[in-house]
Design a protein around this motif. Structure first.
Motif, mmCIF file in Angstrom:
data_model
loop_
_atom_site.group_PDB
_atom_site.id
_atom_site.type_symbol
_atom_site.label_atom_id
_atom_site.label_comp_id
_atom_site.label_asym_id
_atom_site.label_seq_id
_atom_site.Cartn_x
_atom_site.Cartn_y
_atom_site.Cartn_z
ATOM 1 N N VAL A 90 1.090 -5.546 -26.893
ATOM 2 C CA VAL A 90 0.621 -6.809 -26.305
ATOM 3 C C VAL A 90 1.663 -7.906 -26.501
ATOM 4 O O VAL A 90 1.941 -8.692 -25.586
ATOM 5 C CB VAL A 90 -0.738 -7.205 -26.904
ATOM 6 C CG1 VAL A 90 -1.117 -8.631 -26.498
ATOM 7 C CG2 VAL A 90 -1.817 -6.228 -26.457
ATOM 8 N N PHE A 91 2.261 -7.965 -27.688
ATOM 9 C CA PHE A 91 3.305 -8.972 -27.914
ATOM 10 C C PHE A 91 4.486 -8.755 -26.971
ATOM 11 O O PHE A 91 5.007 -9.704 -26.371
ATOM 12 C CB PHE A 91 3.782 -8.913 -29.369
ATOM 13 C CG PHE A 91 4.969 -9.797 -29.639
ATOM 14 C CD1 PHE A 91 4.831 -11.169 -29.757
ATOM 15 C CD2 PHE A 91 6.251 -9.252 -29.747
ATOM 16 C CE1 PHE A 91 5.930 -11.985 -29.986
ATOM 17 C CE2 PHE A 91 7.355 -10.050 -29.981
ATOM 18 C CZ PHE A 91 7.186 -11.430 -30.101
ATOM 19 N N ILE A 93 4.596 -7.190 -24.005
ATOM 20 C CA ILE A 93 4.264 -7.491 -22.610
ATOM 21 C C ILE A 93 4.126 -8.997 -22.392
ATOM 22 O O ILE A 93 4.555 -9.530 -21.353
ATOM 23 C CB ILE A 93 2.972 -6.764 -22.198
ATOM 24 C CG1 ILE A 93 3.272 -5.278 -21.971
ATOM 25 C CG2 ILE A 93 2.377 -7.340 -20.929
ATOM 26 C CD1 ILE A 93 4.191 -4.996 -20.793
ATOM 27 N N ALA A 94 3.522 -9.695 -23.344
ATOM 28 C CA ALA A 94 3.395 -11.158 -23.212
ATOM 29 C C ALA A 94 4.779 -11.812 -23.153
ATOM 30 O O ALA A 94 5.032 -12.691 -22.311
ATOM 31 C CB ALA A 94 2.582 -11.715 -24.373
ATOM 32 N N LEU A 95 5.693 -11.361 -24.039
ATOM 33 C CA LEU A 95 7.052 -11.905 -24.035
ATOM 34 C C LEU A 95 7.766 -11.558 -22.734
ATOM 35 O O LEU A 95 8.482 -12.406 -22.154
ATOM 36 C CB LEU A 95 7.828 -11.366 -25.230
ATOM 37 C CG LEU A 95 9.281 -11.831 -25.371
ATOM 38 C CD1 LEU A 95 9.341 -13.353 -25.541
ATOM 39 C CD2 LEU A 95 9.961 -11.133 -26.552
ATOM 40 N N THR A 97 6.427 -11.062 -19.799
ATOM 41 C CA THR A 97 5.845 -11.866 -18.719
ATOM 42 C C THR A 97 6.396 -13.279 -18.735
ATOM 43 O O THR A 97 6.784 -13.836 -17.690
ATOM 44 C CB THR A 97 4.316 -11.878 -18.858
ATOM 45 O OG1 THR A 97 3.824 -10.533 -18.874
ATOM 46 C CG2 THR A 97 3.678 -12.632 -17.704
ATOM 47 N N ILE A 98 6.451 -13.875 -19.923
ATOM 48 C CA ILE A 98 6.958 -15.248 -20.041
ATOM 49 C C ILE A 98 8.429 -15.324 -19.649
ATOM 50 O O ILE A 98 8.846 -16.217 -18.886
ATOM 51 C CB ILE A 98 6.750 -15.765 -21.478
ATOM 52 C CG1 ILE A 98 5.251 -15.921 -21.777
ATOM 53 C CG2 ILE A 98 7.476 -17.092 -21.692
ATOM 54 C CD1 ILE A 98 4.940 -16.154 -23.244
ATOM 55 N N GLY A 189 2.002 -8.524 -15.506
ATOM 56 C CA GLY A 189 2.079 -8.665 -16.956
ATOM 57 C C GLY A 189 0.821 -9.267 -17.557
ATOM 58 O O GLY A 189 0.360 -8.842 -18.621
ATOM 59 N N ILE A 190 0.243 -10.252 -16.886
ATOM 60 C CA ILE A 190 -0.987 -10.882 -17.396
ATOM 61 C C ILE A 190 -2.118 -9.850 -17.468
ATOM 62 O O ILE A 190 -2.845 -9.765 -18.470
ATOM 63 C CB ILE A 190 -1.386 -12.071 -16.500
ATOM 64 C CG1 ILE A 190 -0.345 -13.199 -16.647
ATOM 65 C CG2 ILE A 190 -2.781 -12.581 -16.861
ATOM 66 C CD1 ILE A 190 -0.537 -14.334 -15.661
ATOM 67 N N VAL A 193 -1.514 -7.390 -20.354
ATOM 68 C CA VAL A 193 -1.834 -7.961 -21.670
ATOM 69 C C VAL A 193 -3.330 -7.829 -21.958
ATOM 70 O O VAL A 193 -3.755 -7.388 -23.034
ATOM 71 C CB VAL A 193 -1.405 -9.441 -21.743
ATOM 72 C CG1 VAL A 193 -2.045 -10.126 -22.952
ATOM 73 C CG2 VAL A 193 0.112 -9.549 -21.838
ATOM 74 N N TRP A 197 -4.862 -5.026 -24.699
ATOM 75 C CA TRP A 197 -5.615 -5.444 -25.879
ATOM 76 C C TRP A 197 -6.966 -4.738 -25.946
ATOM 77 O O TRP A 197 -7.449 -4.400 -27.028
ATOM 78 C CB TRP A 197 -5.815 -6.954 -25.868
ATOM 79 C CG TRP A 197 -6.508 -7.463 -27.095
ATOM 80 C CD1 TRP A 197 -7.811 -7.801 -27.245
ATOM 81 C CD2 TRP A 197 -5.893 -7.669 -28.367
ATOM 82 N NE1 TRP A 197 -8.067 -8.203 -28.534
ATOM 83 C CE2 TRP A 197 -6.905 -8.135 -29.247
ATOM 84 C CE3 TRP A 197 -4.591 -7.500 -28.854
ATOM 85 C CZ2 TRP A 197 -6.638 -8.431 -30.584
ATOM 86 C CZ3 TRP A 197 -4.344 -7.806 -30.194
ATOM 87 C CH2 TRP A 197 -5.362 -8.266 -31.029
#
Length: 480
Positions: A90-91, A93-95, A97-98, A189-190, A193, A197
């Protein structure tokens, strides 16, 4: 083990659905991160015009992603093994995406280079978790099918990148189409995430591995891989011959890393357990992957240059030209996943032979039909090469990781993928050097340059075929 659905007979149906959904999320994430290795190639001309980037900037946009990708793989895999794969996934994929959004918003080349470096590190965090999830949630022979799907994802994402990039540039126009190449990751990506999770396994607190994560090993491996990769990814920009001194220096540091890990493993869990190399399947499989990606990835790099700069085709047509390879790879990966447990390494050898014959056929087609449209004459041999590729990536990964214990699944897969990234960088450097050297010596003749560099890529893949045949012969001798 029941034959239906490749699931254990005592597995709860709801849990079986959950693990396949978790795999689906992982495959989407792997596709997205691996796609960004190749999709940017076709965006370089419009990106260059829009941001007025220097050749060095463009090189870092392309190769910086692969560099940080390779650096993050093993530490991220070990972290997932120790602290749970869901958190790392999750970390990452979040990174990713950003940083994809930041890359799409880039107002300057420097901004874009930094975003790509962070994006590559995020991709390196994500990918070992996908392989680790397969190792953890699937067992024994049933891993063949998910590894087959992962292999198809790897092959298709690399091959379809230029096509999707061409479509997005055609949709967004020359000025802004390159931004769409990065923005397309954001909505995917959103969703990844959120679903990651919910679906990916996370270790219960009582089972969390709270041992140290071997910081000395992380530093030694990172510095060693960095020194090996830097002169390869900067081969065209760093003209000084002194750059090649970095490779033996990096190899020396990797030797120190191996000695440190051997000592560290006596009392604690190392970053990477060197005892995995006692398994011939892991050692030879890793070698085959390194060599194959050295030739495989470089093909699309030189093919794109040949079609766009040499023959004047658009980014979209250049992308469509590699579609036969992608289709062949997708179809063969599914078949390879079903047969790998029955056939074993000979299946990988057959696949490598198919790739060698397909690439040799591509070279021959261009020589025999120089006046016909290149995308048409190269389609049949590229289809054959794609079928061969589908029988290489997924089956080889299944066989390579078959004996890796689940507690080392992430770091074992991370080291395997690190080898793939090093192979890709070395292959692009070697094949790219052959391409540009031939271009210079033949007065800008792109066809001759492509033919010469294609032969180099074919020879590299033939070396992988030799390694696979050695494994087949050793297995036969062991059985007898």
């Amino acid at each position: 083990m029941s034959a239906a659905g490749n699931k254990p007979a005592d597995l709860d149906p709801a849990e079986n659905r959950r693990r396949w959904r978790a795999l689906g999320v992982g495959l989407v994430a792997a596709f997205m991160t691996l796609l960004d290795v190749s999709i940017v190639n076709v965006a370089v001309p419009s990106l260059d015009r829009a941001l007025h980037a220097s050749p060095s900037d463009l090189q870092w946009v392309l190769s910086g992603y692969a560099l940080t990708f390779g650096l993050a793989l093993v530490p991220a895999g070990r972290f997932g093994d120790a602290r749970g794969r869901r958190n790392a996934f999750v970390f990452g994929i979040a990174l990713f995406t950003i940083t994809s959004a930041l890359a799409g918003l880039a107002p300057s080349p420097t901004w874009l280079v930094i975003a790509r470096l962070l994006q590559g590190a995020a991709a390196g965090i994500v990918n070992p978790q996908v392989t680790g999830v397969i190792q953890e949630m699937f067992h024994g022979p049933e891993r063949a099918r998910p590894f087959g799907l992962l292999g198809a994802t790897i092959g298709i994402s690399t091959a379809v990148g230029p096509l999707l990039g061409g479509l997005l540039i055609a949709l967004g126009g020359e000025s802004h189409g390159w931004r769409y190449v990065f923005f397309v990751n954001v909505p995917v990506g959103i969703v990844a995430v959120i679903l990651g999770w919910r679906l990916l396994p996370s270790r219960p607190k009582e089972h969390v591995d709270r041992r140290r994560l071997d910081p000395v090993g992380v530093i030694l491996l990172g510095v060693g891989v960095l020194l090996v990769l830097l002169p390869l990814v900067q081969e065209q920009q760093w003209r000084t011959p002194w750059k090649w001194v970095l490779i033996p220096a990096g190899l020396l540091i990797l030797l120190v890393f191996a000695l440190w890990e051997h000592r560290y493993a006596r009392t604690r869990q190392p970053l990477f357990d060197l005892r995995l190399f006692r398994f011939r399947s892991y050692t030879l499989g890793s070698l085959i992957a390194l060599i194959y990606f050295g030739g495989f990835t470089a093909i699309f790099f030189i093919f794109t240059l040949f079609l766009q700069n040499g023959r004047g085709y658009s980014a979209l047509i250049s992308g469509l030209a590699v579609t036969p390879f992608a289709l062949g790879s997708a179809a063969a990966s599914a078949a390879g996943g079903r047969f790998v447990n029955r056939v074993g390494r000979p299946l990988v050898a057959v696949g490598l032979l198919g790739v060698v014959l397909g690439l040799a056929g591509t070279w021959l087609a261009l020589r025999l039909f120089p006046d016909l449209p290149a995308p048409w004459v190269t389609a049949p041999p590229l289809l054959l090469a794609g079928i061969g590729s589908g029988l290489v990536i997924a089956p080889n990964q299944t066989l390579t990781l078959a004996q890796v214990p689940v507690p080392q699944a992430g770091s074992g897969a991370g080291m395997l993928q690190t080898g793939q990234r090093i192979g890709s960088a070395a292959g692009i450097a070697a094949v790219g050097s052959a391409f540009f050297a031939s271009l210079a010596s033949n007065h800008g003749d792109f066809t001759t340059a492509f033919e010469h560099s294609l032969l180099v890529a074919t020879v590299i893949i033939a070396l992988g075929l030799i390694a696979a045949l050695i494994d087949v012969l050793l297995n036969r001798r062991h059985r007898h």
